[in-house]
Design an enzyme around this catalytic site. Structure first.
Site, PDB file in Angstrom:
ATOM      1  N   SER A  59       0.814  -1.214   0.000  1.00 42.06           N
ATOM      2  CA  SER A  59       0.000   0.000   0.000  1.00 42.06           C
ATOM      3  C   SER A  59       0.845   1.260   0.000  1.00 42.06           C
ATOM      4  O   SER A  59       0.328   2.356  -0.189  1.00 42.06           O
ATOM      5  CB  SER A  59      -0.937   0.016   1.220  1.00 42.06           C
ATOM      6  OG  SER A  59      -1.959  -0.935   1.050  1.00 42.06           O
ATOM      7  N   SER A 100      -4.226   2.070   2.855  1.00 43.43           N
ATOM      8  CA  SER A 100      -4.123   0.708   3.387  1.00 43.43           C
ATOM      9  C   SER A 100      -5.192  -0.118   2.700  1.00 43.43           C
ATOM     10  O   SER A 100      -6.381   0.169   2.841  1.00 43.43           O
ATOM     11  CB  SER A 100      -4.353   0.687   4.902  1.00 43.43           C
ATOM     12  OG  SER A 100      -4.516  -0.654   5.327  1.00 43.43           O
ATOM     13  N   SER A 102      -6.271  -3.175   3.215  1.00 35.13           N
ATOM     14  CA  SER A 102      -7.199  -3.830   4.152  1.00 35.13           C
ATOM     15  C   SER A 102      -7.913  -2.814   5.031  1.00 35.13           C
ATOM     16  O   SER A 102      -9.011  -3.061   5.521  1.00 35.13           O
ATOM     17  CB  SER A 102      -6.434  -4.800   5.059  1.00 35.13           C
ATOM     18  OG  SER A 102      -5.477  -4.071   5.819  1.00 35.13           O
ATOM     19  N   GLU A 238       7.472 -11.288  -2.302  1.00 40.32           N
ATOM     20  CA  GLU A 238       6.116 -11.750  -1.969  1.00 40.32           C
ATOM     21  C   GLU A 238       5.554 -12.756  -2.958  1.00 40.32           C
ATOM     22  O   GLU A 238       4.909 -13.719  -2.554  1.00 40.32           O
ATOM     23  CB  GLU A 238       5.173 -10.549  -1.834  1.00 40.32           C
ATOM     24  CG  GLU A 238       5.562  -9.637  -0.674  1.00 40.32           C
ATOM     25  CD  GLU A 238       4.554  -8.541  -0.431  1.00 40.32           C
ATOM     26  OE1 GLU A 238       3.343  -8.840  -0.340  1.00 40.32           O
ATOM     27  OE2 GLU A 238       4.956  -7.371  -0.341  1.00 40.32           O
ATOM     28  N   HIS A 254      28.752   4.412  -5.458  1.00 36.51           N
ATOM     29  CA  HIS A 254      29.493   5.012  -4.353  1.00 36.51           C
ATOM     30  C   HIS A 254      29.515   4.100  -3.132  1.00 36.51           C
ATOM     31  O   HIS A 254      29.900   4.514  -2.048  1.00 36.51           O
ATOM     32  CB  HIS A 254      28.896   6.380  -4.000  1.00 36.51           C
ATOM     33  CG  HIS A 254      29.000   7.345  -5.145  1.00 36.51           C
ATOM     34  ND1 HIS A 254      30.101   8.132  -5.372  1.00 36.51           N
ATOM     35  CD2 HIS A 254      28.154   7.585  -6.178  1.00 36.51           C
ATOM     36  CE1 HIS A 254      29.925   8.845  -6.475  1.00 36.51           C
ATOM     37  NE2 HIS A 254      28.745   8.520  -6.987  1.00 36.51           N
ATOM     38  N   LYS A 348       1.556 -10.025  11.648  1.00 35.83           N
ATOM     39  CA  LYS A 348       0.412  -9.165  11.979  1.00 35.83           C
ATOM     40  C   LYS A 348      -0.423  -9.798  13.084  1.00 35.83           C
ATOM     41  O   LYS A 348      -0.852  -9.138  14.036  1.00 35.83           O
ATOM     42  CB  LYS A 348      -0.460  -8.933  10.737  1.00 35.83           C
ATOM     43  CG  LYS A 348       0.141  -7.964   9.727  1.00 35.83           C
ATOM     44  CD  LYS A 348      -0.829  -7.682   8.583  1.00 35.83           C
ATOM     45  CE  LYS A 348      -0.239  -6.698   7.587  1.00 35.83           C
ATOM     46  NZ  LYS A 348      -1.053  -6.447   6.424  1.00 35.83           N
TER      47      LYS A 348
END
Ligand code: PA5
Length: 355
Positions: A59, A100, A102, A238, A254, A348
């Site tokens: 998200s 978000s 969800s 994922e 660099h 979660k």
């Protein structure tokens, strides 16, 4: 070895249809533009100081892509916050776009509460959940996007309504042509790399095959393409369930180039993918060539892919489309379902249970 030209592969390993959803990105972009054009927006502060896009994971990436595609066209700074705290400068002149999918992500809910307390203008982009309720209760705007997708597969819905809102608020000039060109080039990439196109002529399937058993290091050819490189990396994580890294030119020359002095057995499993926009200045291309010659010659392979279109949004989203397909094909080649992300869900759940 599993074969990507065998149509039955997708029924076995992609039962939720992640591939078909990814191939629908151009449709999603057009649809999301209309959703954003029609949404009820909260009024802007009298003199908006900046925009903060707050979100996590699938998200949040839309915020990076938005910032990169608009660049200097925005009349105020836009920053992306992936945290449960907002910077202290957020106040009544701030605009906070809370994204978000969800509507239940802990960090995004916490930031929304802070934004409301700070008196900021809040616009939530979500398929529902507590975020929608919270934004509506606090007098903010809510853009409701269709439910039923994995968050990362709803990128168009999460990102494009924010673009429409910025345009409608007058914080950027007209974006209709950007959206139309982007949808068109994304469609082209999808049709060239769809499952019915045989591997020999299919850029996404070929790259997925080359990446089997490797760790992809995705390098943006310029800072403008950083968000696309990050998206590729996250999609490898994922969808393909593999480690991956991202970085960008010229910064990586660099520091990260020195890391290519790693032991040969480590370098041998890393494949480099350089993302190009097609409009890099000669000197920037020279830097990429020199680096490829000196550092990436130790890699398992080096691949270059090019974005399409005249505008930044097109170049970014065409690269996103290709990367999404590569990551899904790679999952199927490994015999893995691209959709479930158990590791994310478990953290979660544990954090919720321990709250
Ligand atoms: O891709 C994913 O599933 C994650 O990165 C989620 O986007 C992330 O955990 C945040 O969840 P949500 O998008 O529902 O706010």
């Amino acid at each position: 070895m599993l074969r990507l030209d065998d149509a039955s592969l997708y029924a076995s390993y992609d039962p939720s249809g992640m591939l078909q959803t990814a191939l629908g990105l151009s449709r999603q972009v057009r649809d999301a533009w209309e959703i954003g054009r029609a949404a009820r927006l909260p009024a802007l502060p009298r003199s908006p100081a900046h925009v903060v896009v707050a979100g996590m994971g699938g998200s949040a990436i839309g915020g990076d892509l938005l910032a990169a595609s608009l660049g200097a066209r925005l009349s105020v700074p836009l920053t992306v916050v992936r945290d449960s705290r907002l910077p202290r400068y957020v106040g009544p002149e701030s605009v906070v776009i809370a994204t978000s999918y969800s509507g239940e992500t802990e960090e995004t809910l916490a930031v929304t509460t802070e934004a409301q307390r700070a008196g900021a203008t809040v616009l939530a982009i979500t398929s529902g959940g507590r975020l929608a309720e919270m934004a509506a209760r606090g007098g903010g705007g809510v853009v409701r996007i269709p439910a039923g997708f994995a968050p990362r597969a709803a990128l168009g819905y999460l990102m494009v309504p924010a673009l429409a809102a910025l345009e409608r608020w007058g914080l950027v000039d007209s974006c209709a042509e950007d959206v139309e060109e982007a949808a068109r080039v994304v469609e082209e990439v999808a049709s060239e790399s769809g499952p019915a196109v045989p591997t020999i002529r299919n850029p996404a399937k070929r790259l997925a095959r080359e990446l089997t058993g490797r760790i992809p290091a995705v390098y943006a050819g310029s800072p403008e393409l950083e968000a696309a490189a990050r998206r590729w990396k996250c999609q490898f994580n994922e969808n393909s369930k593999t480690l991956a890294a991202w970085n960008a030119f010229p910064e990586l020359t660099h520091n990260e180039t020195v890391g290519w002095g790693a032991p040969p057995e480590v370098r041998a499993v890393v494949s480099v993918i350089v993302l190009l926009g097609g409009d890099e200045p000669e000197r920037a291309l020279r830097r990429i060539r020199v680096t490829t010659e000196l550092a990436f010659r130790h890699a398992a392979g080096t691949h270059e892919v090019r974005g399409r279109g005249r505008r930044a949004l097109s170049r970014l989203l065409s690269l996103v489309q290709l990367g999404d397909l590569v990551s899904i094909y790679l999952a199927c080649l490994r015999g893995i379902d691209p959709t479930p992300v158990e590791a994310i869900e478990t953290v979660k759940r544990r954090m919720r249970d321990e709250a």
